[in-house]
Design a protein around this motif. Structure first.
Motif, PDB file in Angstrom:
ATOM      1  N   GLN A   1      78.342  -8.360  61.942  1.00  0.00           N
ATOM      2  CA  GLN A   1      79.621  -8.211  61.257  1.00  0.00           C
ATOM      3  C   GLN A   1      80.053  -6.747  61.168  1.00  0.00           C
ATOM      4  OE1 GLN A   1      79.629 -10.503  57.603  1.00  0.00           O
ATOM      5  NE2 GLN A   1      80.920 -11.931  58.722  1.00  0.00           N
ATOM      6  N   GLY A   2      79.069  -5.844  61.008  1.00  0.00           N
ATOM      7  CA  GLY A   2      79.396  -4.417  60.977  1.00  0.00           C
ATOM      8  C   GLY A   2      80.040  -3.973  62.271  1.00  0.00           C
TER       9      GLY A   2
ATOM     10  N   PHE B   1      83.688  -5.244  62.559  1.00  0.00           N
ATOM     11  CA  PHE B   1      84.715  -4.475  61.858  1.00  0.00           C
ATOM     12  C   PHE B   1      84.878  -3.083  62.467  1.00  0.00           C
ATOM     13  CE2 PHE B   1      83.880  -7.547  58.365  1.00  0.00           C
ATOM     14  CZ  PHE B   1      85.122  -8.127  58.457  1.00  0.00           C
ATOM     15  N   LEU B   2      83.777  -2.565  63.013  1.00  0.00           N
ATOM     16  CA  LEU B   2      83.869  -1.261  63.671  1.00  0.00           C
ATOM     17  C   LEU B   2      84.786  -1.336  64.890  1.00  0.00           C
ATOM     18  CD1 LEU B   2      82.725   1.534  63.512  1.00  0.00           C
ATOM     19  CD2 LEU B   2      80.975   0.833  65.114  1.00  0.00           C
TER      20      LEU B   2
ATOM     21  N   PHE C   1      87.008  -3.592  65.477  1.00  0.00           N
ATOM     22  CA  PHE C   1      88.350  -3.878  64.969  1.00  0.00           C
ATOM     23  C   PHE C   1      89.054  -2.594  64.550  1.00  0.00           C
ATOM     24  CE2 PHE C   1      90.468  -4.390  60.834  1.00  0.00           C
ATOM     25  CZ  PHE C   1      91.597  -5.076  61.240  1.00  0.00           C
ATOM     26  N   ALA C   2      88.307  -1.712  63.850  1.00  0.00           N
ATOM     27  CA  ALA C   2      88.912  -0.468  63.362  1.00  0.00           C
ATOM     28  C   ALA C   2      89.283   0.449  64.515  1.00  0.00           C
ATOM     29  CB  ALA C   2      87.943   0.243  62.430  1.00  0.00           C
ATOM     30  N   LEU C   3      88.401   0.526  65.506  1.00  0.00           N
ATOM     31  CA  LEU C   3      88.669   1.437  66.630  1.00  0.00           C
ATOM     32  C   LEU C   3      89.897   0.982  67.402  1.00  0.00           C
ATOM     33  CD1 LEU C   3      85.066   2.156  67.900  1.00  0.00           C
ATOM     34  CD2 LEU C   3      86.511   3.564  66.467  1.00  0.00           C
TER      35      LEU C   3
ATOM     36  N   GLU D   1      92.326  -1.005  66.238  1.00  0.00           N
ATOM     37  CA  GLU D   1      93.515  -0.972  65.391  1.00  0.00           C
ATOM     38  C   GLU D   1      94.063   0.441  65.281  1.00  0.00           C
ATOM     39  OE1 GLU D   1      93.089  -1.376  61.369  1.00  0.00           O
ATOM     40  OE2 GLU D   1      94.798  -2.694  61.047  1.00  0.00           O
ATOM     41  N   ALA D   2      93.172   1.435  65.344  1.00  0.00           N
ATOM     42  CA  ALA D   2      93.618   2.826  65.221  1.00  0.00           C
ATOM     43  C   ALA D   2      94.637   3.166  66.300  1.00  0.00           C
ATOM     44  CB  ALA D   2      92.421   3.764  65.321  1.00  0.00           C
TER      45      ALA D   2
ATOM     46  N   ILE E   1      97.903   1.962  65.288  1.00  0.00           N
ATOM     47  CA  ILE E   1      98.416   2.819  64.222  1.00  0.00           C
ATOM     48  C   ILE E   1      99.020   4.096  64.810  1.00  0.00           C
ATOM     49  CG2 ILE E   1      97.688   4.224  62.265  1.00  0.00           C
ATOM     50  CD1 ILE E   1      97.720   1.406  61.448  1.00  0.00           C
ATOM     51  N   PHE E   2      98.434   4.587  65.925  1.00  0.00           N
ATOM     52  CA  PHE E   2      98.993   5.805  66.533  1.00  0.00           C
ATOM     53  C   PHE E   2     100.417   5.555  67.015  1.00  0.00           C
ATOM     54  CE2 PHE E   2      94.544   7.418  67.764  1.00  0.00           C
ATOM     55  CZ  PHE E   2      94.332   7.741  66.445  1.00  0.00           C
TER      56      PHE E   2
ATOM     57  N   PHE F   1     102.505   3.511  65.654  1.00  0.00           N
ATOM     58  CA  PHE F   1     103.297   3.524  64.423  1.00  0.00           C
ATOM     59  C   PHE F   1     103.584   4.960  63.982  1.00  0.00           C
ATOM     60  CE2 PHE F   1     102.626   3.868  59.773  1.00  0.00           C
ATOM     61  CZ  PHE F   1     103.840   3.373  59.360  1.00  0.00           C
ATOM     62  N   LEU F   2     102.585   5.826  64.118  1.00  0.00           N
ATOM     63  CA  LEU F   2     102.775   7.232  63.724  1.00  0.00           C
ATOM     64  C   LEU F   2     103.801   7.911  64.614  1.00  0.00           C
ATOM     65  CD1 LEU F   2      99.196   8.347  62.891  1.00  0.00           C
ATOM     66  CD2 LEU F   2     101.156   8.338  61.398  1.00  0.00           C
TER      67      LEU F   2
ATOM     68  N   LEU G   1     107.077   7.008  63.381  1.00  0.00           N
ATOM     69  CA  LEU G   1     107.397   7.745  62.151  1.00  0.00           C
ATOM     70  C   LEU G   1     107.805   9.183  62.463  1.00  0.00           C
ATOM     71  CD1 LEU G   1     104.842   6.902  59.357  1.00  0.00           C
ATOM     72  CD2 LEU G   1     107.201   6.219  59.582  1.00  0.00           C
TER      73      LEU G   1
ATOM     74  N   PHE H   1     111.361  10.731  61.405  1.00  0.00           N
ATOM     75  CA  PHE H   1     111.460  11.610  60.238  1.00  0.00           C
ATOM     76  C   PHE H   1     111.180  13.072  60.540  1.00  0.00           C
ATOM     77  CE2 PHE H   1     110.389   7.442  58.440  1.00  0.00           C
ATOM     78  CZ  PHE H   1     111.536   7.272  57.705  1.00  0.00           C
TER      79      PHE H   1
END
Lengths: 74, 253
Positions: A46-47, A50-51, A53-55, A57-58, A61-62, A64-65, A68, A72
């Protein structure tokens, strides 16, 4: 003109969601695939789940940044 | 000031100076972000003071919650670094508790989310980054730079691999801070947007007003998701800290 193109760029940056969705979907589907075959080994991974998943997802997110920053900052 | 309703989804991230203070031209004002950081730290300290005050072999309820938090981080360090990694238990534990509390406080309506400021997450990530470099060089000396050259790789590949390893090492604080910041910021914007949709639909007084509850139901579901994200991001921040610290302990992979 330039003002409008800023919003086009921000819209294009949302395409990062496409890649992130593919990646996250792939990670969870492979995890479930493997967990159904060998349920007793699933909790230890499970660790890693999620690891990964996080990598992935990042990267979404970039995108999205970038949207932004286009809206702005630029 | 705090309770004015704003439909603009970015308004919730505005920093307000509560106590203005500019000694020698440097802005050291006490802001709402600073207040919620102090508040979060005070909550953590208060919780663990109570949890450990009447320590007994058979723990009472609050003590067992504190022990669960301890065991959670202890297992994480044991799995990723090993027993020698307990030197860094206080660092990982404080980072996890701080990020977790800041995220959770942000989920309370009208509370400020300190982790939605990139400066906060960047400071935390740079702390981890420099801890890894300084401790790695102190412990391993020049052998620490073996990190950039994986063992057992034929030398022609190293020409390609070493620059990639160096880039991936130096991009770590960027990804570590932006992941937390981006997740929290995006989550809070989306929550505010959906609630804003509902209010805007209701105010049209037309056919759209009859289905104004649909975005609100979505907002409730997203709130549940945000609680998951708040925990998950704190967990990921802590486990990545452990993995990066592991490089300082065992640089040759």
């Amino acid at each position: 003109m330039e003002e409008g193109l800023k919003y086009v760029g921000a819209g294009l940056a949302t395409l990062a969601m496409f890649g992130a969705a593919l990646g996250v979907g792939n990670i969870f589907s492979s995890y479930l695939d493997a967990a159904m075959r060998n349920p007793s080994a699933a909790p230890q991974q499970q660790g890693n789940l999620f690891l990964g998943f996080a990598l992935v997802e990042a990267l979404g997110i970039f995108g999205f940044l970038i949207a932004l920053i286009l809206l702005f900052v630029v | 000031m705090m309770f004015r309703m704003e439909l603009d989804p970015m308004h919730q991230f505005v920093i307000q100076d509560w106590i203005k203070w500019h000694p020698g031209g440097i802005d050291l004002s006490f802001t709402n972000a600073a207040f919620y950081m102090f508040f979060g730290v005070a909550l953590i300290i208060g919780f663990f003071l109570i949890a450990t005050s009447k320590a007994s072999v058979v723990p009472n309820r609050i003590q067992s919650v504190g022990e669960m938090g301890y065991e959670f981080i202890a297992n994480m360090i044991r799995d990723t670094i090993g027993e020698e990694g307990f030197k860094f238990f206080p660092l990982v534990f404080s980072l996890f508790m701080f990020v977790f509390t800041a995220n959770m406080l942000g989920m309370i309506p009208f509370f400020y989310t300190t982790t939605s400021q990139v400066i906060v997450t960047a400071s935390l990530a740079l702390l981890v980054f420099f801890t890894v470099i300084i401790f790695g060089i102190m412990k391993n000396g020049l052998k620490f730079f073996k990190l950039f050259a994986p063992s057992g790789v034929p030398w022609p590949l190293l020409i390609l691999l070493v620059p990639l390893e160096i880039i991936s090492f130096f991009v770590r604080p960027v990804t570590l801070s932006l992941r937390l910041f981006g997740n929290i910021l995006a989550g809070h914007i989306v929550l505010k947007l959906f609630v804003g949709f509902g209010v805007a639909m209701l105010s049209t007084m037309g056919i759209a007003a009859t289905i104004f509850w649909m975005p609100l139901v979505m907002a409730i579901a997203l709130t549940a998701l945000e609680f998951l994200v708040a925990f998950l991001q704190a967990y990921i921040f802590a486990i990545l800290t452990c993995i990066y610290l592991n490089d300082a302990f065992h640089p040759s992979h």
